[in-house]
Design a protein around this motif. Sequence first.
Motif, PDB file in Angstrom:
ATOM      1  N   MET A   1       0.838  -1.181   0.000  1.00 45.68           N
ATOM      2  CA  MET A   1       0.000   0.000   0.000  1.00 45.68           C
ATOM      3  C   MET A   1       0.886   1.249   0.000  1.00 45.68           C
ATOM      4  N   LYS A   2       0.561   2.179  -0.832  1.00 45.56           N
ATOM      5  CA  LYS A   2       1.315   3.426  -0.941  1.00 45.56           C
ATOM      6  C   LYS A   2       0.981   4.332   0.237  1.00 45.56           C
ATOM      7  N   LYS A   3       2.021   4.853   0.893  1.00 43.19           N
ATOM      8  CA  LYS A   3       1.806   5.722   2.046  1.00 43.19           C
ATOM      9  C   LYS A   3       1.714   7.176   1.596  1.00 43.19           C
ATOM     10  N   ASP A   4       0.759   7.896   2.115  1.00 44.96           N
ATOM     11  CA  ASP A   4       0.596   9.312   1.816  1.00 44.96           C
ATOM     12  C   ASP A   4       1.232  10.122   2.937  1.00 44.96           C
ATOM     13  N   PHE A   5       2.299  10.842   2.630  1.00 52.01           N
ATOM     14  CA  PHE A   5       3.001  11.642   3.626  1.00 52.01           C
ATOM     15  C   PHE A   5       2.389  13.027   3.790  1.00 52.01           C
ATOM     16  N   GLY A   6       1.460  13.380   2.935  1.00 53.50           N
ATOM     17  CA  GLY A   6       0.833  14.686   3.026  1.00 53.50           C
ATOM     18  C   GLY A   6       1.645  15.797   2.386  1.00 53.50           C
ATOM     19  N   ASP A   7       2.716  15.427   1.667  1.00 49.07           N
ATOM     20  CA  ASP A   7       3.527  16.422   0.982  1.00 49.07           C
ATOM     21  C   ASP A   7       2.780  16.961  -0.231  1.00 49.07           C
ATOM     22  N   SER A   8       3.143  18.160  -0.641  1.00 50.96           N
ATOM     23  CA  SER A   8       2.514  18.721  -1.830  1.00 50.96           C
ATOM     24  C   SER A   8       3.485  19.677  -2.521  1.00 50.96           C
ATOM     25  N   ILE A   9       3.079  20.097  -3.706  1.00 49.95           N
ATOM     26  CA  ILE A   9       3.850  21.068  -4.474  1.00 49.95           C
ATOM     27  C   ILE A   9       2.947  22.258  -4.753  1.00 49.95           C
ATOM     28  N   ALA A  10       3.312  23.409  -4.216  1.00 47.15           N
ATOM     29  CA  ALA A  10       2.573  24.641  -4.497  1.00 47.15           C
ATOM     30  C   ALA A  10       3.186  25.253  -5.751  1.00 47.15           C
ATOM     31  N   ASN A  11       2.400  26.066  -6.460  1.00 47.48           N
ATOM     32  CA  ASN A  11       2.956  26.668  -7.661  1.00 47.48           C
ATOM     33  C   ASN A  11       2.428  28.075  -7.883  1.00 47.48           C
ATOM     34  N   ASN A  12       3.174  28.801  -8.703  1.00 47.17           N
ATOM     35  CA  ASN A  12       2.822  30.166  -9.093  1.00 47.17           C
ATOM     36  C   ASN A  12       2.577  30.252 -10.594  1.00 47.17           C
ATOM     37  N   VAL A  13       2.114  29.171 -11.187  1.00 43.53           N
ATOM     38  CA  VAL A  13       1.899  29.140 -12.630  1.00 43.53           C
ATOM     39  C   VAL A  13       0.909  30.219 -13.044  1.00 43.53           C
ATOM     40  N   TYR A  14      -0.163  30.368 -12.300  1.00 45.26           N
ATOM     41  CA  TYR A  14      -1.176  31.378 -12.629  1.00 45.26           C
ATOM     42  C   TYR A  14      -0.555  32.772 -12.693  1.00 45.26           C
ATOM     43  N   GLU A  15       0.203  33.122 -11.665  1.00 44.59           N
ATOM     44  CA  GLU A  15       0.803  34.448 -11.595  1.00 44.59           C
ATOM     45  C   GLU A  15       1.734  34.703 -12.779  1.00 44.59           C
ATOM     46  N   TYR A  16       2.528  33.687 -13.121  1.00 43.10           N
ATOM     47  CA  TYR A  16       3.474  33.860 -14.216  1.00 43.10           C
ATOM     48  C   TYR A  16       2.778  34.025 -15.557  1.00 43.10           C
ATOM     49  N   HIS A  17       1.746  33.230 -15.838  1.00 42.93           N
ATOM     50  CA  HIS A  17       1.125  33.382 -17.153  1.00 42.93           C
ATOM     51  C   HIS A  17       0.273  34.644 -17.228  1.00 42.93           C
ATOM     52  N   VAL A  18      -0.286  35.110 -16.102  1.00 42.42           N
ATOM     53  CA  VAL A  18      -1.035  36.370 -16.107  1.00 42.42           C
ATOM     54  C   VAL A  18      -0.084  37.550 -16.305  1.00 42.42           C
ATOM     55  N   LEU A  19       1.047  37.545 -15.601  1.00 41.73           N
ATOM     56  CA  LEU A  19       2.023  38.622 -15.770  1.00 41.73           C
ATOM     57  C   LEU A  19       2.579  38.669 -17.191  1.00 41.73           C
ATOM     58  N   ALA A  20       2.639  37.519 -17.834  1.00 41.59           N
ATOM     59  CA  ALA A  20       3.116  37.457 -19.217  1.00 41.59           C
ATOM     60  C   ALA A  20       1.993  37.765 -20.209  1.00 41.59           C
ATOM     61  N   ARG A  21       0.803  38.064 -19.669  1.00 45.34           N
ATOM     62  CA  ARG A  21      -0.373  38.359 -20.492  1.00 45.34           C
ATOM     63  C   ARG A  21      -0.687  37.226 -21.461  1.00 45.34           C
ATOM     64  N   MET A  22      -0.647  36.005 -20.899  1.00 46.18           N
ATOM     65  CA  MET A  22      -0.937  34.805 -21.677  1.00 46.18           C
ATOM     66  C   MET A  22      -2.176  34.128 -21.129  1.00 46.18           C
ATOM     67  N   SER A  23      -2.895  33.450 -21.978  1.00 46.86           N
ATOM     68  CA  SER A  23      -4.019  32.638 -21.519  1.00 46.86           C
ATOM     69  C   SER A  23      -3.491  31.260 -21.119  1.00 46.86           C
ATOM     70  N   GLN A  24      -4.326  30.497 -20.433  1.00 39.53           N
ATOM     71  CA  GLN A  24      -3.965  29.121 -20.102  1.00 39.53           C
ATOM     72  C   GLN A  24      -3.715  28.334 -21.382  1.00 39.53           C
ATOM     73  N   GLN A  25      -4.535  28.582 -22.388  1.00 41.84           N
ATOM     74  CA  GLN A  25      -4.405  27.877 -23.664  1.00 41.84           C
ATOM     75  C   GLN A  25      -3.055  28.164 -24.325  1.00 41.84           C
ATOM     76  N   GLU A  26      -2.635  29.418 -24.313  1.00 47.92           N
ATOM     77  CA  GLU A  26      -1.347  29.785 -24.910  1.00 47.92           C
ATOM     78  C   GLU A  26      -0.187  29.116 -24.182  1.00 47.92           C
ATOM     79  N   LEU A  27      -0.239  29.115 -22.852  1.00 48.45           N
ATOM     80  CA  LEU A  27       0.814  28.471 -22.070  1.00 48.45           C
ATOM     81  C   LEU A  27       0.822  26.967 -22.337  1.00 48.45           C
ATOM     82  N   ALA A  28      -0.351  26.381 -22.388  1.00 52.74           N
ATOM     83  CA  ALA A  28      -0.458  24.946 -22.651  1.00 52.74           C
ATOM     84  C   ALA A  28       0.171  24.592 -23.993  1.00 52.74           C
ATOM     85  N   GLU A  29      -0.111  25.378 -25.009  1.00 43.45           N
ATOM     86  CA  GLU A  29       0.450  25.122 -26.338  1.00 43.45           C
ATOM     87  C   GLU A  29       1.968  25.241 -26.340  1.00 43.45           C
ATOM     88  N   LYS A  30       2.497  26.218 -25.620  1.00 42.79           N
ATOM     89  CA  LYS A  30       3.949  26.412 -25.554  1.00 42.79           C
ATOM     90  C   LYS A  30       4.639  25.247 -24.849  1.00 42.79           C
TER      91      LYS A  30
END
Length: 86
Positions: A1-30
């Motif tokens: 059985m896989k143990k869940d340690f409760g670790d996670s990864i937070a991200n600032n992807v939203y902030e970066y693509h908004v500051l770059a004036r990009m949509s989610q779709q544009e970032l996804a394509e890149k």
Amino acid sequence: MKKDFGDSIANNVYEYHVLARMSQQELAEKDGVSKQTIFVMEKGNFVPTLLLAFRIAEFFSVDVKDIFTYEKGNDQNYNLVYVRYP
């Protein structure tokens, strides 16, 4: 059985693509993923592979740690063992 340690990864992807004036779709394509992947990553419901994390950081010309942050869980029942290789 896989143990869940409760670790996670937070991200600032939203902030970066908004500051770059990009949509989610544009970032996804890149980065070669779907818009849905970017959406769920921003919401914290998807942890990207290392390859995708580095690809996103490279696209924005920043260190991967500027966008993605490791958050340790609360499990006190484990110890990490570091092995040094010559």
